[in-house]
Design an enzyme around this catalytic site. Structure first.
Site: not given
Ligand SMILES: COc1cc(/C=C/C(=O)SCCNC(=O)CCNC(=O)[C@H](O)C(C)(C)COP(=O)(O)OP(=O)(O)OC[C@H]2O[C@@H](n3cnc4c(N)ncnc43)[C@H](O)[C@@H]2OP(=O)(O)O)ccc1O
Length: 269
Positions: A35-36, A74, A76, A119, A122, A142, A145, A150
């Site tokens: 899940k990276r 985070l 998501l 996050g 952060e 963010e 999204r 946070g």
């Molecule tokens: C509001 O209150 C808060 C907020 C916060 C903090 C907020 C944040 O952190 S916002 C930022 C959230 N992150 C993202 O938008 C990044 C999303 N991920 C990506 O863009 C990509 O996954 C990548 C990191 C660039 C990697 O790409 P790649 O190598 O191609 O891998 P994928 O195939 O995309 O991912 C593999 C697998 O992992 C799952 N995954 C990746 N990132 C997340 C994530 N952030 N959350 C959940 N799951 C994730 C992806 O879905 C894939 O899953 P499969 O099941 O499909 O295999 C803090 C505190 C507060 O109160």
């Protein structure tokens, strides 16, 4: 973790963290590579437990990501479960955990590679030194999204990179490379490919050899002094200097230097 003489440490039994120790350095690996290294409640709580129960004889901590990325931020999939009160409590839980890192007794070094997103950034910002390698990139998506930082990012990040740059990051979603990140203050070091963890370990071994009271003063007093008004800051500095120099550790170290028993301060040749 790839250090040859690493030993598994007690915490992190769930497998969300891989915790090992090499001499006086504890390494904390975020361990959800599939899940990276997305930060779910479980991993955040374990980080908190780890920093609440650091072994007494540890001199530094290195935090890093298992796999190709430090952290995608985070998890998501968990945020959608919160109502407004739950959201507030969630964010405050992150604050408490990241405060434990920032106000840790020992220096914390973040070894960064790949994604350092939201996050994850952060989390990295609550460490005291950040080491990146060329694959590292930083972003705050963010806005895309529909959420806000946070995990203390709006407090810590502007102090590193300035409000204007953080606004640009959050509004445009701009991705910063390792070298850009270093020039703007995200990272203090950029290593050659694949060596962020090695460099972080080298730095951690060095900082762990400092007098514990000096490290404590740097971690606890320096950030407060830097933000205090100058008169208060100077008084705090004098008080901290007095406490440090009267410690027997300082006396021993200074005596060793005067007796030519310790290394001189010279640039590497
Ligand atoms: C509001 O209150 C808060 C907020 C916060 C903090 C907020 C944040 O952190 S916002 C930022 C959230 N992150 C993202 O938008 C990044 C999303 N991920 C990506 O863009 C990509 O996954 C990548 C990191 C660039 C990697 O790409 P790649 O190598 O191609 O891998 P994928 O195939 O995309 O991912 C593999 C697998 O992992 C799952 N995954 C990746 N990132 C997340 C994530 N952030 N959350 C959940 N799951 C994730 C992806 O879905 C894939 O899953 P499969 O099941 O499909 O295999 C803090 C505190 C507060 O109160």
């Amino acid at each position: 973790m790839t250090q040859g003489n690493a030993e598994p440490a007690a915490a992190g039994a769930s497998g969300l963290l891989r915790i090992e120790r090499v001499d006086r350095v504890l390494t904390v690996g975020l361990n959800r590579p599939a899940k990276r290294n997305a930060l779910n409640d479980g991993i955040i709580l374990e980080i908190g437990e780890c920093f609440a129960s650091l072994p007494e004889d540890i001199g530094a901590v290195v935090i890093h990501g298992i796999g190709d990325h430090f952290s995608s931020g985070l998890d998501l999939s968990e945020l959608t479960e919160h109502d407004a009160t739950g959201g507030l409590l969630h964010s405050q839980m992150w604050h408490r955990v990241f405060d434990r890192i920032q106000y840790s007794r020992v220096p914390v070094i973040a070894a960064l590679r790949g994604a350092v997103i939201g996050g994850g950034l952060e989390l990295a910002c609550s460490a005291h030194i950040r080491v990146a390698e060329p694959t590292t990139y930083f972003a705050l998506p963010e806005g895309q999204r529909g959420i806000f930082v946070g995990g203390g990012g709006s407090v810590r990040l502007p102090r590193l990179i300035g409000v204007a740059r953080m606004m640009d990051m959050m509004l445009t979603g701009r991705v910063y490379s390792a070298t850009e990140g270093a020039s703007y203050g995200f990272a203090q070091y950029v290593t050659e490919a694949g060596n962020a963890l090695g460099k972080a370990m080298e730095l951690a071994t060095k900082v762990a050899s400092n007098a514990p009271l000096t490290n404590f003063a740097v971690l606890q007093a320096l950030p407060m002094i830097a933000e205090a008004n100058p008169q208060t800051g100077l008084l705090m500095e004098s008080l901290m200097a007095t406490v440090a120099q009267s410690d027997k550790e300082a006396k021993r170290r200074i005596r060793e230097f005067l007796e030519h028993k310790t290394a001189k301060v010279k640039p590497k040749s």
